[in-house]
Design a protein around this motif. Structure first.
Motif, PDB file in Angstrom:
ATOM      1  N   GLY A   7       0.816  -1.213   0.000  1.00  0.00           N
ATOM      2  CA  GLY A   7       0.000   0.000   0.000  1.00  0.00           C
ATOM      3  C   GLY A   7       0.848   1.260   0.000  1.00  0.00           C
ATOM      4  O   GLY A   7       2.070   1.218   0.104  1.00  0.00           O
ATOM      5  N   GLY A   8       0.174   2.390  -0.131  1.00  0.00           N
ATOM      6  CA  GLY A   8       0.883   3.664  -0.118  1.00  0.00           C
ATOM      7  C   GLY A   8       0.158   4.750  -0.876  1.00  0.00           C
ATOM      8  O   GLY A   8      -0.949   4.559  -1.405  1.00  0.00           O
ATOM      9  N   LEU A   9       0.782   5.916  -0.930  1.00  0.00           N
ATOM     10  CA  LEU A   9       0.153   7.119  -1.469  1.00  0.00           C
ATOM     11  C   LEU A   9      -0.172   7.043  -2.952  1.00  0.00           C
ATOM     12  O   LEU A   9      -1.050   7.750  -3.431  1.00  0.00           O
ATOM     13  N   LEU A  10       0.557   6.200  -3.697  1.00  0.00           N
ATOM     14  CA  LEU A  10       0.393   6.174  -5.142  1.00  0.00           C
ATOM     15  C   LEU A  10      -0.662   5.170  -5.625  1.00  0.00           C
ATOM     16  O   LEU A  10      -0.876   5.036  -6.829  1.00  0.00           O
ATOM     17  N   GLU A  11      -1.304   4.488  -4.702  1.00  0.00           N
ATOM     18  CA  GLU A  11      -2.322   3.517  -5.105  1.00  0.00           C
ATOM     19  C   GLU A  11      -3.440   4.178  -5.910  1.00  0.00           C
ATOM     20  O   GLU A  11      -3.869   3.643  -6.944  1.00  0.00           O
ATOM     21  N   ASN A  12      -3.919   5.324  -5.434  1.00  0.00           N
ATOM     22  CA  ASN A  12      -5.030   5.990  -6.124  1.00  0.00           C
ATOM     23  C   ASN A  12      -4.640   6.421  -7.532  1.00  0.00           C
ATOM     24  O   ASN A  12      -5.447   6.328  -8.470  1.00  0.00           O
ATOM     25  N   GLN A  13      -3.412   6.898  -7.693  1.00  0.00           N
ATOM     26  CA  GLN A  13      -2.946   7.308  -9.023  1.00  0.00           C
ATOM     27  C   GLN A  13      -2.949   6.123  -9.981  1.00  0.00           C
ATOM     28  O   GLN A  13      -3.369   6.234 -11.140  1.00  0.00           O
ATOM     29  N   LEU A  14      -2.499   4.983  -9.513  1.00  0.00           N
ATOM     30  CA  LEU A  14      -2.487   3.777 -10.346  1.00  0.00           C
ATOM     31  C   LEU A  14      -3.910   3.350 -10.709  1.00  0.00           C
ATOM     32  O   LEU A  14      -4.188   2.979 -11.854  1.00  0.00           O
ATOM     33  N   THR A  15      -4.787   3.412  -9.750  1.00  0.00           N
ATOM     34  CA  THR A  15      -6.180   3.022  -9.995  1.00  0.00           C
ATOM     35  C   THR A  15      -6.829   3.943 -11.030  1.00  0.00           C
ATOM     36  O   THR A  15      -7.530   3.484 -11.934  1.00  0.00           O
ATOM     37  N   ARG A  16      -6.557   5.251 -10.905  1.00  0.00           N
ATOM     38  CA  ARG A  16      -7.137   6.212 -11.842  1.00  0.00           C
ATOM     39  C   ARG A  16      -6.659   5.977 -13.272  1.00  0.00           C
ATOM     40  O   ARG A  16      -7.408   6.187 -14.226  1.00  0.00           O
ATOM     41  N   MET A  17      -5.436   5.536 -13.431  1.00  0.00           N
ATOM     42  CA  MET A  17      -4.917   5.318 -14.784  1.00  0.00           C
ATOM     43  C   MET A  17      -5.355   3.983 -15.371  1.00  0.00           C
ATOM     44  O   MET A  17      -5.098   3.696 -16.532  1.00  0.00           O
ATOM     45  N   GLY A  18      -6.030   3.150 -14.532  1.00  0.00           N
ATOM     46  CA  GLY A  18      -6.576   1.905 -15.044  1.00  0.00           C
ATOM     47  C   GLY A  18      -5.831   0.656 -14.639  1.00  0.00           C
ATOM     48  O   GLY A  18      -6.126  -0.439 -15.147  1.00  0.00           O
ATOM     49  N   ALA A  19      -4.877   0.773 -13.731  1.00  0.00           N
ATOM     50  CA  ALA A  19      -4.151  -0.400 -13.254  1.00  0.00           C
ATOM     51  C   ALA A  19      -4.978  -1.134 -12.203  1.00  0.00           C
ATOM     52  O   ALA A  19      -5.813  -0.540 -11.518  1.00  0.00           O
ATOM     53  N   SER A  20      -4.725  -2.418 -12.092  1.00  0.00           N
ATOM     54  CA  SER A  20      -5.337  -3.222 -11.036  1.00  0.00           C
ATOM     55  C   SER A  20      -4.374  -3.237  -9.855  1.00  0.00           C
ATOM     56  O   SER A  20      -3.212  -3.615 -10.005  1.00  0.00           O
ATOM     57  N   VAL A  21      -4.844  -2.803  -8.692  1.00  0.00           N
ATOM     58  CA  VAL A  21      -3.976  -2.626  -7.530  1.00  0.00           C
ATOM     59  C   VAL A  21      -4.399  -3.578  -6.408  1.00  0.00           C
ATOM     60  O   VAL A  21      -5.582  -3.659  -6.072  1.00  0.00           O
TER      61      VAL A  21
END
Length: 388
Positions: free
Chosen positions: A48-62
């Motif tokens: 986990g961490g601060l960049l999870e939301n950025q990855l999710t917004r770009m369409g990655a599966s986290v």
């Protein structure tokens, strides 16, 4: 050239300890974006961490899983959960970016017949036999990436019996040359950062952007700037202010002892490093032990700033001595002082020429696009081998 493959929509999984700030984390996000841009599926697994939301917004599966754990008694449980995730995602390639994730994930990927990649980011020289064993797990991947020629040389020196030099690919970390571009930084951003840093309106600024860690060279730089004996030069330590009170007070005491006290600024880390770079006349990277890569040097180069570093580690690859910056003898205060003086003495014309050379050098060899392109080539070659 990458091989062609027949897999309809490959699934690329990256695994790292956490998704907070840092070069590893930023590289993970950039590669995920490149994977998605190619039409592949990007999956990222971490604690986990601060960049999870950025990855999710770009369409990655986290996915969140304690893959940072160094406790081998926890690994069977984590591996079981990881196996479920990899199966559910239909993973084709598993890319580990740190040693603990390698110990957890590589055996799982092998059992599931998935191709594997590892990227070695950190200092890799073993201090003892146990560390040697722990490190070399990263070399079990099908493809091994080193972030610098320096890291590759360490692998060749200490692990030649486990991985041949020819089987290690150097892919330098990439800088976003759109974000780190002097032309993209507005005057308003520069003023805001100058006010935050409390810099004097006149004179020159030598900046060290670094974590509050002793090996980053804060003390040797204080001594070198003091030795310049130039009242118009301010030393700015960005990020040092995030350290514990004992660390900060130690730097302040050294500044008083060397006569630099009134010309030292200790600041917390910046949320707008491009603007911070614009305030500096010279960027220093005097790490007392070799940097595996040295992200500061390439970001500063992209901003057209002269870089002064010690002549070891990754700096040797990113700084062209006498052309885009200066490389001083490692841990030599006098030679560091000489290099700083040379950078500060540049005329406006010389500075403009250096800025142009530095930015061109970074764009050619250290861009984010080049890093992504080379990494995607490794993925495509593995996918072709997998497709048969």
């Amino acid at each position: 050239m990458p091989k062609q493959h027949s897999i309809t929509r490959p699934v690329i999984v990256q695994i790292l300890p956490a998704l907070n700030r840092g070069g590893v984390e930023r590289g993970t996000v950039e590669i995920a974006k490149a994977v998605i841009g190619r039409g592949y599926k990007a999956v990222v697994i971490s604690n986990g961490g601060l960049l999870e939301n950025q990855l999710t917004r770009m369409g990655a599966s986290v996915h969140r899983l304690p893959v940072h754990s160094k406790n081998p008694f926890r690994w069977p449980f984590i591996r079981s959960k990881l196996s479920d995730i990899l199966r559910a995602e239909g993973a084709d390639i598993v890319h580990v970016r740190s040693r603990a994730p390698a110990w957890i994930a590589l055996p799982v990927a092998a059992r599931l017949s998935m191709a594997t990649v590892s990227t070695i980011h950190s200092k890799f020289a073993p201090k003892n036999a146990i560390k040697h064993l722990y490190n070399r797990k990263m070399l079990k991947a099908d493809a091994v990436i080193a972030i610098s020629d320096f890291i590759k040389s360490i692998i060749a020196k200490h692990y030649a019996q486990h991985k041949s030099e020819e089987d290690v690919t150097v892919i330098h970390r990439g800088v976003d040359t759109v974000v780190f571009d002097p032309a993209s930084v507005t005057q308003q951003r520069i003023i805001r950062e100058a006010e935050r840093l409390n810099l004097p309106e006149e004179g020159s600024v030598v900046m060290l952007p670094a974590r509050p860690t002793s090996w980053k060279g804060h003390e040797v730089l204080i001594r070198a700037v003091a030795a310049l004996n130039r009242p118009d030069v301010t030393l700015l330590l960005v990020g040092a202010g995030d350290g514990p009170p004992r660390f900060v007070s130690g730097l302040e005491q050294l500044a008083r002892k060397t006569g630099l006290n009134g010309r030292l600024r200790i600041a917390t880390g910046s949320n707008d490093m491009p603007a911070a770079f614009m305030l500096a006349d010279v960027i220093a990277m005097p790490s007392t032990v070799p940097e595996p890569f040295g992200r500061v040097a390439v970001e500063a180069g992209a901003m057209g700033r002269p870089v002064v570093a010690f002549n070891h580690g990754g700096a040797v690859e990113s700084v062209l001595d006498g052309k885009t910056g200066w490389l001083a003898k490692p841990n030599d205060v006098d030679d560091l002082t000489r290099a700083l003086a040379a950078a500060l003495d540049l005329s406006q014309t010389e500075r403009a020429r250096l800025a142009k050379r530095a930015r061109a050098h970074i764009i050619k060899f250290f861009s984010k696009e080049k890093m992504c392109q080379k990494t995607m080539e490794i993925y495509d070659n593995l996918l072709q081998d997998k497709a048969g």
